[in-house]
Design an enzyme around this catalytic site. Structure first.
Site, PDB file in Angstrom:
ATOM      1  N   LYS A 144      17.235   3.549   0.988  1.00  0.00           N
ATOM      2  CA  LYS A 144      18.162   3.349   2.112  1.00  0.00           C
ATOM      3  C   LYS A 144      19.299   2.469   1.624  1.00  0.00           C
ATOM      4  O   LYS A 144      19.301   1.263   1.874  1.00  0.00           O
ATOM      5  CB  LYS A 144      17.450   2.592   3.240  1.00  0.00           C
ATOM      6  CG  LYS A 144      16.533   3.377   4.128  1.00  0.00           C
ATOM      7  CD  LYS A 144      16.135   2.439   5.295  1.00  0.00           C
ATOM      8  CE  LYS A 144      14.856   2.834   5.944  1.00  0.00           C
ATOM      9  NZ  LYS A 144      14.393   1.823   6.915  1.00  0.00           N
ATOM     10  N   PHE A 146      13.810   3.941  10.585  1.00  0.00           N
ATOM     11  CA  PHE A 146      12.516   3.457  10.118  1.00  0.00           C
ATOM     12  C   PHE A 146      11.607   4.649   9.807  1.00  0.00           C
ATOM     13  O   PHE A 146      11.255   5.429  10.687  1.00  0.00           O
ATOM     14  CB  PHE A 146      11.859   2.530  11.144  1.00  0.00           C
ATOM     15  CG  PHE A 146      10.679   1.807  10.559  1.00  0.00           C
ATOM     16  CD1 PHE A 146      10.859   0.701   9.742  1.00  0.00           C
ATOM     17  CD2 PHE A 146       9.389   2.264  10.796  1.00  0.00           C
ATOM     18  CE1 PHE A 146       9.774   0.053   9.165  1.00  0.00           C
ATOM     19  CE2 PHE A 146       8.293   1.615  10.226  1.00  0.00           C
ATOM     20  CZ  PHE A 146       8.492   0.509   9.411  1.00  0.00           C
ATOM     21  N   GLU A 190       7.453   2.599  -6.068  1.00  0.00           N
ATOM     22  CA  GLU A 190       7.627   2.095  -4.696  1.00  0.00           C
ATOM     23  C   GLU A 190       7.780   3.262  -3.726  1.00  0.00           C
ATOM     24  O   GLU A 190       8.179   4.359  -4.112  1.00  0.00           O
ATOM     25  CB  GLU A 190       8.891   1.228  -4.616  1.00  0.00           C
ATOM     26  CG  GLU A 190       8.619  -0.261  -4.502  1.00  0.00           C
ATOM     27  CD  GLU A 190       8.073  -0.690  -3.146  1.00  0.00           C
ATOM     28  OE1 GLU A 190       7.256   0.034  -2.540  1.00  0.00           O
ATOM     29  OE2 GLU A 190       8.460  -1.777  -2.682  1.00  0.00           O
ATOM     30  N   ASP A 191       7.473   2.987  -2.469  1.00  0.00           N
ATOM     31  CA  ASP A 191       7.704   3.998  -1.435  1.00  0.00           C
ATOM     32  C   ASP A 191       9.167   4.048  -1.012  1.00  0.00           C
ATOM     33  O   ASP A 191       9.747   5.111  -0.872  1.00  0.00           O
ATOM     34  CB  ASP A 191       6.796   3.733  -0.215  1.00  0.00           C
ATOM     35  CG  ASP A 191       6.834   2.283   0.281  1.00  0.00           C
ATOM     36  OD1 ASP A 191       7.556   1.443  -0.306  1.00  0.00           O
ATOM     37  OD2 ASP A 191       6.131   1.987   1.261  1.00  0.00           O
ATOM     38  N   ARG A 242       0.177   6.505   7.604  1.00  0.00           N
ATOM     39  CA  ARG A 242       0.304   6.590   6.147  1.00  0.00           C
ATOM     40  C   ARG A 242      -0.142   7.940   5.590  1.00  0.00           C
ATOM     41  O   ARG A 242       0.317   8.372   4.540  1.00  0.00           O
ATOM     42  CB  ARG A 242      -0.543   5.503   5.467  1.00  0.00           C
ATOM     43  CG  ARG A 242      -0.052   4.079   5.695  1.00  0.00           C
ATOM     44  CD  ARG A 242      -0.781   3.145   4.730  1.00  0.00           C
ATOM     45  NE  ARG A 242      -0.669   1.752   5.100  1.00  0.00           N
ATOM     46  CZ  ARG A 242       0.350   0.954   4.753  1.00  0.00           C
ATOM     47  NH1 ARG A 242       1.348   1.422   4.055  1.00  0.00           N
ATOM     48  NH2 ARG A 242       0.354  -0.313   5.114  1.00  0.00           N
ATOM     49  N   ASP A 244      14.756  -0.926   0.612  1.00  0.00           N
ATOM     50  CA  ASP A 244      15.488  -1.258   1.820  1.00  0.00           C
ATOM     51  C   ASP A 244      16.514  -2.338   1.467  1.00  0.00           C
ATOM     52  O   ASP A 244      17.601  -2.025   0.992  1.00  0.00           O
ATOM     53  CB  ASP A 244      14.424  -1.728   2.842  1.00  0.00           C
ATOM     54  CG  ASP A 244      14.954  -1.952   4.226  1.00  0.00           C
ATOM     55  OD1 ASP A 244      15.252  -0.964   4.906  1.00  0.00           O
ATOM     56  OD2 ASP A 244      15.075  -3.119   4.632  1.00  0.00           O
ATOM     57  N   LYS A 251       0.813  -1.195   0.000  1.00  0.00           N
ATOM     58  CA  LYS A 251       0.000   0.000   0.000  1.00  0.00           C
ATOM     59  C   LYS A 251       0.859   1.263   0.000  1.00  0.00           C
ATOM     60  O   LYS A 251       0.372   2.357  -0.222  1.00  0.00           O
ATOM     61  CB  LYS A 251      -0.879   0.022   1.264  1.00  0.00           C
ATOM     62  CG  LYS A 251      -1.760  -1.182   1.442  1.00  0.00           C
ATOM     63  CD  LYS A 251      -2.393  -1.134   2.867  1.00  0.00           C
ATOM     64  CE  LYS A 251      -3.019  -2.476   3.211  1.00  0.00           C
ATOM     65  NZ  LYS A 251      -3.453  -2.510   4.632  1.00  0.00           N
ATOM     66  N   GLY A 252       2.139   1.076   0.320  1.00  0.00           N
ATOM     67  CA  GLY A 252       3.007   2.219   0.626  1.00  0.00           C
ATOM     68  C   GLY A 252       3.153   3.264  -0.457  1.00  0.00           C
ATOM     69  O   GLY A 252       3.438   4.423  -0.171  1.00  0.00           O
TER      70      GLY A 252
END
Ligand code: IMP
Ligand code: MG
Length: 187
Positions: free
Chosen positions: A138, A159, A106-107, A172, A110, A49-50
């Site tokens: 990141k 985070f 994408e959000d 969100r 990682d 959902k990001g």
């Protein structure tokens, strides 16, 4: 600037709403430039959902025609830990994939596992082309070698929440990206 009751859980801001606005403007201009002459459709593929907030803002600024679709995948179990495995919860169901230049939205990247798996998966499924776009990166967390084609900004190994990103499904809707106060994670 409006505030949310959730603002008070935020320790510091990583990317402000103003900065995000500049980032989406810049990336949209690059996408316009890169896809203007491209044959076939441009399909923005949001990873649920990001990515929804980022994708909503970005698509309004892109001027070449786009279609949108979504997949839901997870590499990521529990709250702040990333697991190694990718599971597809919602797949792309299109009969015209060979006509689609897919740009995955994408959000955050990682470990890099989600996007490296997905790009391969979509290429194997016959997409005309596959590129990737992420708001946040990141790089210090990489477990597989992967670089997105469009990166909003790199962030340190903290985070992140807000602007689509969640902690246990909360935060969100915040209009910026921030880091929560340490006590929130230990609650
Ligand atoms: P990767 O496969 O390890 O690159 O994981 C990417 C996914 O992990 C993202 O789409 C997020 O759902 C999640 N994730 C990684 N880091 C964060 C973070 O700092 N905040 C929120 N979600 C994160
Ligand atoms: Mg995600």
């Amino acid at each position: 600037m409006y505030t949310s009751v959730l603002d008070r859980d935020v320790d510091h801001i990583l990317v402000s709403a103003e900065e995000i606005d500049r980032i989406t403007t810049h990336i949209a201009a690059r996408i316009d430039e890169d896809y203007r002459e491209t044959e076939g459709k441009l399909l923005l593929l949001g990873i649920l959902k990001g990515s929804v907030v980022f994708m909503g803002d970005l698509m309004k600024k892109i001027t070449v025609p786009v279609e949108i679709d979504f997949m839901k995948v997870s590499s990521y179990r529990g709250d702040t830990k990333t697991s190694g495995r990718i599971k597809i919860y919602l797949d792309l169901n299109r009969t015209d994939i060979s006509e689609c230049n897919i740009l995955i939205i994408e959000d955050i990247i990682d470990s890099g596992r989600t996007l490296s798996y997905l790009t391969e998966y979509l290429r194997l499924n016959g997409a005309k082309s596959v590129r990737t776009c992420t708001l946040l990166d990141k790089p210090s967390r990489r477990e597989v070698d992967f670089e997105a084609d469009y990166v909003g900004t790199t962030i340190p190994d903290e985070f992140a929440i807000g602007y689509g990103l969640d902690y246990a499904e909360k935060y969100r809707a915040l209009p910026y990206v921030g880091v929560l106060k340490p006590e929130i994670y230990t609650k």
